[in-house]
Design a protein around this motif. Structure first.
Motif, mmCIF file in Angstrom:
data_model
loop_
_atom_site.group_PDB
_atom_site.id
_atom_site.type_symbol
_atom_site.label_atom_id
_atom_site.label_comp_id
_atom_site.label_asym_id
_atom_site.label_seq_id
_atom_site.Cartn_x
_atom_site.Cartn_y
_atom_site.Cartn_z
ATOM 1 N N THR A 183 -0.158 4.184 0.674
ATOM 2 C CA THR A 183 -0.592 5.038 1.789
ATOM 3 C C THR A 183 0.025 4.575 3.108
ATOM 4 N N THR B 165 -14.121 7.984 -3.054
ATOM 5 C CA THR B 165 -14.543 7.291 -1.835
ATOM 6 C C THR B 165 -15.155 8.243 -0.810
ATOM 7 N N SER C 11 0.842 -1.195 0.000
ATOM 8 C CA SER C 11 0.000 0.000 0.000
ATOM 9 C C SER C 11 0.872 1.237 0.000
HETATM 10 N N1 APR Z 1 -9.862 6.824 -1.771
HETATM 11 C C1 APR Z 1 -9.677 6.507 -3.064
HETATM 12 N N2 APR Z 1 -8.490 6.261 -3.605
HETATM 13 C C2 APR Z 1 -7.413 6.341 -2.818
HETATM 14 C C3 APR Z 1 -7.518 6.643 -1.448
HETATM 15 C C4 APR Z 1 -8.811 6.903 -0.925
HETATM 16 N N3 APR Z 1 -9.026 7.195 0.346
HETATM 17 N N4 APR Z 1 -6.273 6.633 -0.913
HETATM 18 C C5 APR Z 1 -5.423 6.360 -1.915
HETATM 19 N N5 APR Z 1 -6.111 6.169 -3.070
HETATM 20 C C6 APR Z 1 -5.549 5.878 -4.385
HETATM 21 C C7 APR Z 1 -4.180 6.480 -4.530
HETATM 22 O O1 APR Z 1 -4.297 7.771 -5.118
HETATM 23 C C8 APR Z 1 -3.466 5.549 -5.451
HETATM 24 O O2 APR Z 1 -3.634 5.925 -6.802
HETATM 25 O O3 APR Z 1 -5.353 4.487 -4.526
HETATM 26 C C9 APR Z 1 -4.150 4.229 -5.271
HETATM 27 C C10 APR Z 1 -3.322 3.212 -4.559
HETATM 28 O O4 APR Z 1 -2.966 3.732 -3.319
HETATM 29 P P1 APR Z 1 -2.650 2.773 -2.101
HETATM 30 O O5 APR Z 1 -2.385 3.605 -0.898
HETATM 31 O O6 APR Z 1 -1.596 1.783 -2.501
HETATM 32 O O7 APR Z 1 -4.054 2.009 -1.992
HETATM 33 P P2 APR Z 1 -4.801 1.415 -0.763
HETATM 34 O O8 APR Z 1 -3.835 0.968 0.290
HETATM 35 O O9 APR Z 1 -5.778 0.457 -1.311
HETATM 36 O O10 APR Z 1 -5.688 2.650 -0.300
HETATM 37 C C11 APR Z 1 -5.464 3.492 0.754
HETATM 38 O O11 APR Z 1 -7.845 4.037 0.319
HETATM 39 O O12 APR Z 1 -10.124 3.440 0.199
HETATM 40 C C12 APR Z 1 -9.052 3.767 1.006
HETATM 41 O O13 APR Z 1 -9.536 2.419 2.965
HETATM 42 C C13 APR Z 1 -8.614 2.689 1.945
HETATM 43 O O14 APR Z 1 -7.524 4.157 3.489
HETATM 44 C C14 APR Z 1 -7.306 3.262 2.431
HETATM 45 C C15 APR Z 1 -6.791 4.059 1.265
#
Ligand code: APR
Ligand code: ZN
Length: 222
Positions: free
Chosen positions: A175, A191, A173
């Motif tokens: 994030t 979202t 992830s």
């Molecule tokens: N909503 C939608 N898209 C998101 C979010 C969010 N809150 N946060 C990150 N993304 C997008 C990012 O811009 C990136 O392009 O998702 C893509 C992948 O990011 P990661 O951080 O790897 O994805 P993930 O770990 O699935 O998402 C982080 O998204 O929906 C929320 O609950 C989820 O808090 C978590 C966050």
């Protein structure tokens, strides 16, 4: 058997060139097309069927082998997709329904509410660490689209993307930095419903066009 199917994929989506005096370089190996592929010296050149971009046949084959080997080819020059690209999204569910409230920027329109649910599990052979567990954070995940013509088109294509296992992937992830977890996969979703604190909300007049482009890059269009 495996070797045959790799050659079949190459032959299905490209045609062999009879001329050899091609001026540009092979974008896969960065060497000249007037000489053989550095992989195995094979001099054969191929052009992809729709975009006509030219490569060493062996270089295209190496590119395919280093990918998911799922029967699809993507042109490294222009990103055109040949065949159906599928992903590694784990099992789960996608549901949607209409809610009688409008999103910022879409007054007078109802909202399509999409709910994705994925549970933790064990990685399969297609995943980065087979047999290891993966986590699934923040599910069910809730997403929103305006119930406009374009919003409904995006929904139809998202359903196709879900069926091809392209909405989520398994990996690190960006994030949280957590590895072996379910993450969004290059198709952006909104979202946030009534506000835009995270940047993943409305208003965003470009969003529907942007996500249509992202879907096209995954080989998904009408
Ligand atoms: N909503 C939608 N898209 C998101 C979010 C969010 N809150 N946060 C990150 N993304 C997008 C990012 O811009 C990136 O392009 O998702 C893509 C992948 O990011 P990661 O951080 O790897 O994805 P993930 O770990 O699935 O998402 C982080 O998204 O929906 C929320 O609950 C989820 O808090 C978590 C966050
Ligand atoms: Zn090459």
């Amino acid at each position: 058997k495996h070797q045959t199917s790799i050659n079949e994929v190459i032959d299905q989506f490209s045609k062999e060139l009879t001329i050899r005096d091609v001026l540009e370089d092979c974008i896969i190996c960065c060497d000249t097309l007037t000489e053989g592929s550095p992989y195995d010296n094979d001099p054969r050149l191929v052009a992809l069927l729709h975009c006509n971009h030219i490569f060493h046949r062996s270089c295209l084959k190496e590119m395919y082998i280093s990918g998911p080997k799922d029967g699809h080819l993507q042109c490294p020059t222009c990103k055109t997709i040949y065949g159906e690209k599928t992903g590694i999204q784990p099992p789960g569910s996608m549901d949607f329904h209409l809610v009688p409230h409008c999103l910022p920027g879409y007054p007078g329109y109802s909202t399509i509410h999409i709910i994705y649910n994925i549970s933790p599990g064990i990685q399969g052979p297609e995943h980065p660490n087979p047999n290891k567990p993966y986590t699934a954070r923040g599910f069910p995940r809730h997403c929103y689209l305006p119930d406009t013509d374009k919003g409904r088109k995006v929904l139809r294509l998202l359903v196709k993307a879900w069926e091809r296992r392209l909405i989520f992937t398994v990996g690190v992830s960006s994030t949280t930095g957590e590895p072996n977890t379910v993450t969004w996969n290059e198709i952006h979703h909104k979202t946030e419903f009534g506000s835009n604190i995270t940047g993943h909300g409305y208003p965003d007049p470009q969003y529907l066009d942007n996500v249509l482009t992202e879907l096209t890059l995954q080989g998904i269009s009408e």
